[in-house]
Design a protein around this motif. Structure first.
Motif, PDB file in Angstrom:
ATOM      1  N   ALA A 141      25.813  46.417  38.651  1.00  0.00           N
ATOM      2  CA  ALA A 141      26.684  45.256  38.451  1.00  0.00           C
ATOM      3  C   ALA A 141      28.143  45.649  38.262  1.00  0.00           C
ATOM      4  N   LEU A 142      28.375  46.907  37.849  1.00  0.00           N
ATOM      5  CA  LEU A 142      29.724  47.319  37.471  1.00  0.00           C
ATOM      6  C   LEU A 142      30.731  47.149  38.593  1.00  0.00           C
ATOM      7  N   ARG A 143      30.377  47.586  39.799  1.00  0.00           N
ATOM      8  CA  ARG A 143      31.359  47.525  40.883  1.00  0.00           C
ATOM      9  C   ARG A 143      31.718  46.095  41.257  1.00  0.00           C
ATOM     10  N   ARG A 144      30.833  45.149  40.937  1.00  0.00           N
ATOM     11  CA  ARG A 144      31.160  43.740  41.194  1.00  0.00           C
ATOM     12  C   ARG A 144      32.018  43.161  40.070  1.00  0.00           C
ATOM     13  N   MET A 145      31.892  43.736  38.888  1.00  0.00           N
ATOM     14  CA  MET A 145      32.600  43.190  37.733  1.00  0.00           C
ATOM     15  C   MET A 145      34.004  43.747  37.571  1.00  0.00           C
ATOM     16  N   VAL A 146      34.254  44.958  38.058  1.00  0.00           N
ATOM     17  CA  VAL A 146      35.541  45.619  37.809  1.00  0.00           C
ATOM     18  C   VAL A 146      36.739  44.797  38.286  1.00  0.00           C
ATOM     19  N   PRO A 147      36.777  44.344  39.561  1.00  0.00           N
ATOM     20  CA  PRO A 147      37.975  43.601  40.005  1.00  0.00           C
ATOM     21  C   PRO A 147      38.261  42.336  39.192  1.00  0.00           C
ATOM     22  N   PRO A 148      37.258  41.450  38.961  1.00  0.00           N
ATOM     23  CA  PRO A 148      37.595  40.250  38.182  1.00  0.00           C
ATOM     24  C   PRO A 148      37.930  40.535  36.729  1.00  0.00           C
ATOM     25  N   ILE A 149      37.314  41.576  36.146  1.00  0.00           N
ATOM     26  CA  ILE A 149      37.628  41.911  34.750  1.00  0.00           C
ATOM     27  C   ILE A 149      39.062  42.405  34.642  1.00  0.00           C
ATOM     28  N   VAL A 150      39.484  43.283  35.551  1.00  0.00           N
ATOM     29  CA  VAL A 150      40.859  43.775  35.514  1.00  0.00           C
ATOM     30  C   VAL A 150      41.839  42.637  35.781  1.00  0.00           C
ATOM     31  N   SER A 151      41.488  41.725  36.689  1.00  0.00           N
ATOM     32  CA  SER A 151      42.342  40.548  36.927  1.00  0.00           C
ATOM     33  C   SER A 151      42.490  39.724  35.653  1.00  0.00           C
ATOM     34  N   GLN A 152      41.407  39.640  34.884  1.00  0.00           N
ATOM     35  CA  GLN A 152      41.461  38.912  33.618  1.00  0.00           C
ATOM     36  C   GLN A 152      42.350  39.634  32.615  1.00  0.00           C
ATOM     37  N   PHE A 153      42.300  40.958  32.620  1.00  0.00           N
ATOM     38  CA  PHE A 153      43.157  41.732  31.735  1.00  0.00           C
ATOM     39  C   PHE A 153      44.634  41.557  32.104  1.00  0.00           C
ATOM     40  N   ILE A 154      44.915  41.478  33.400  1.00  0.00           N
ATOM     41  CA  ILE A 154      46.291  41.238  33.849  1.00  0.00           C
ATOM     42  C   ILE A 154      46.766  39.870  33.361  1.00  0.00           C
ATOM     43  N   SER A 155      45.884  38.880  33.456  1.00  0.00           N
ATOM     44  CA  SER A 155      46.228  37.549  32.943  1.00  0.00           C
ATOM     45  C   SER A 155      46.467  37.591  31.443  1.00  0.00           C
ATOM     46  N   VAL A 195      60.413  43.144  35.684  1.00  0.00           N
ATOM     47  CA  VAL A 195      60.152  44.531  36.100  1.00  0.00           C
ATOM     48  C   VAL A 195      59.108  45.173  35.194  1.00  0.00           C
ATOM     49  N   LEU A 196      59.225  44.969  33.890  1.00  0.00           N
ATOM     50  CA  LEU A 196      58.279  45.575  32.944  1.00  0.00           C
ATOM     51  C   LEU A 196      56.875  45.003  33.115  1.00  0.00           C
ATOM     52  N   TYR A 197      56.773  43.680  33.252  1.00  0.00           N
ATOM     53  CA  TYR A 197      55.461  43.061  33.475  1.00  0.00           C
ATOM     54  C   TYR A 197      54.842  43.569  34.774  1.00  0.00           C
ATOM     55  N   PHE A 198      55.651  43.620  35.825  1.00  0.00           N
ATOM     56  CA  PHE A 198      55.146  44.064  37.119  1.00  0.00           C
ATOM     57  C   PHE A 198      54.658  45.508  37.053  1.00  0.00           C
ATOM     58  N   ALA A 199      55.415  46.372  36.391  1.00  0.00           N
ATOM     59  CA  ALA A 199      55.054  47.787  36.323  1.00  0.00           C
ATOM     60  C   ALA A 199      53.683  47.974  35.681  1.00  0.00           C
ATOM     61  N   VAL A 200      53.443  47.286  34.577  1.00  0.00           N
ATOM     62  CA  VAL A 200      52.162  47.439  33.887  1.00  0.00           C
ATOM     63  C   VAL A 200      51.035  46.801  34.685  1.00  0.00           C
ATOM     64  N   ASN A 201      51.266  45.597  35.192  1.00  0.00           N
ATOM     65  CA  ASN A 201      50.204  44.900  35.928  1.00  0.00           C
ATOM     66  C   ASN A 201      49.864  45.604  37.241  1.00  0.00           C
ATOM     67  N   TYR A 202      50.875  46.151  37.903  1.00  0.00           N
ATOM     68  CA  TYR A 202      50.608  46.882  39.148  1.00  0.00           C
ATOM     69  C   TYR A 202      49.812  48.150  38.862  1.00  0.00           C
ATOM     70  N   THR A 203      50.118  48.799  37.747  1.00  0.00           N
ATOM     71  CA  THR A 203      49.356  49.982  37.340  1.00  0.00           C
ATOM     72  C   THR A 203      47.903  49.627  37.084  1.00  0.00           C
ATOM     73  N   LEU A 204      47.668  48.514  36.419  1.00  0.00           N
ATOM     74  CA  LEU A 204      46.298  48.060  36.183  1.00  0.00           C
ATOM     75  C   LEU A 204      45.579  47.768  37.501  1.00  0.00           C
ATOM     76  N   SER A 205      46.290  47.213  38.461  1.00  0.00           N
ATOM     77  CA  SER A 205      45.689  46.919  39.762  1.00  0.00           C
ATOM     78  C   SER A 205      45.265  48.200  40.474  1.00  0.00           C
ATOM     79  N   ILE A 206      46.117  49.228  40.390  1.00  0.00           N
ATOM     80  CA  ILE A 206      45.788  50.515  41.012  1.00  0.00           C
ATOM     81  C   ILE A 206      44.553  51.126  40.347  1.00  0.00           C
ATOM     82  N   ILE A 207      44.514  51.062  39.022  1.00  0.00           N
ATOM     83  CA  ILE A 207      43.354  51.587  38.291  1.00  0.00           C
ATOM     84  C   ILE A 207      42.090  50.849  38.704  1.00  0.00           C
TER      85      ILE A 207
END
Length: 216
Positions: A141-155, A195-207
């Motif tokens: 289940a993990l690989r299905r959960m990772v993208p939406p969970i990280v999107s939630q963290f970005i939110s 810029v600061l918000y983008f930097a952190v959120n983009y880093t989370l997206s890469i992770i």
């Protein structure tokens, strides 16, 4: 616009101090909401008779309320009944409750997406329910959960800005104070915040993409 004045060291330091509070609130809220959401999602997936229905009602209620209302409730209503939290923990509690409810549905959906045949095969091979959950269900289940969970963290990181309403000294709160000193600081300070918000959120997206690739 006064970029030089807005980015002078005293003003820049003040904004970065607020950003530090933003990151602290976001980090702790992410940790606590992930633990809470995983626990609630697993309990609902297990369909424990009475507890399952109670949690379903509570989670649906929280998910359909505005986060701002939950922040107000934690900060204003709870002290009226004798529960007063420090400002920082009031913000973290509100974000944890709201995001935990969201993540619980992501976890439950991810667990439900695992083919029942694989679960039955694991149980028939002698694995206990907990072993099946740990070694079979969660990895699948993990690989299905990772993208939406990280999107939630970005939110969640972006939602920390709502805590300005209770005067939490996070980045947007400090930026508002600077803007009150001079209208020429408005655009430069907002550009820096973006810029600061983008930097952190983009880093989370890469992770998130790398984690998804590893679990694929």
């Amino acid at each position: 616009m006064d970029f030089a004045g807005a980015y002078s060291w005293p003003n820049l330091s003040f904004i970065l101090q607020g950003f530090g509070v933003t990151l602290l609130v976001a980090a702790l809220s992410i940790l606590f909401s992930f633990v809470l959401g995983t626990l609630l999602g697993a309990i609902r997936y297990a369909r424990i008779p009475i507890l399952y229905r109670i949690l379903a009602v509570i989670i649906d209620l929280i998910r359909n309320l505005p986060l701002l209302l939950i922040i107000y409730f934690i900060y204003i209503v709870l002290p009226l009944v004798g529960v007063k939290l420090p400002l920082l923990w009031a913000a973290i509690s509100a974000l944890t409750i709201f995001e935990g409810a969201m993540i619980s549905e992501i976890v439950r959906g991810g667990l439900n997406s695992v083919d029942r045949g694989q679960i039955e095969a694991a149980r028939s091979s002698g694995l206990s329910y907990l072993q099946t959950m740990r070694f079979i269900i969660l990895p699948l289940a993990l690989r299905r959960m990772v993208p939406p969970i990280v999107s939630q963290f970005i939110s969640l990181l972006k939602d920390t800005s709502l805590c300005v309403i209770i005067l939490l000294p996070e980045m947007m709160h400090n930026i508002q104070i600077l803007q009150g000193h001079s209208p020429n600081y408005v655009i430069p300070s907002l550009i820096l915040a973006a810029v600061l918000y983008f930097a952190v959120n983009y880093t989370l997206s890469i992770i998130a993409r790398r984690l998804e690739a590893k679990t694929a």
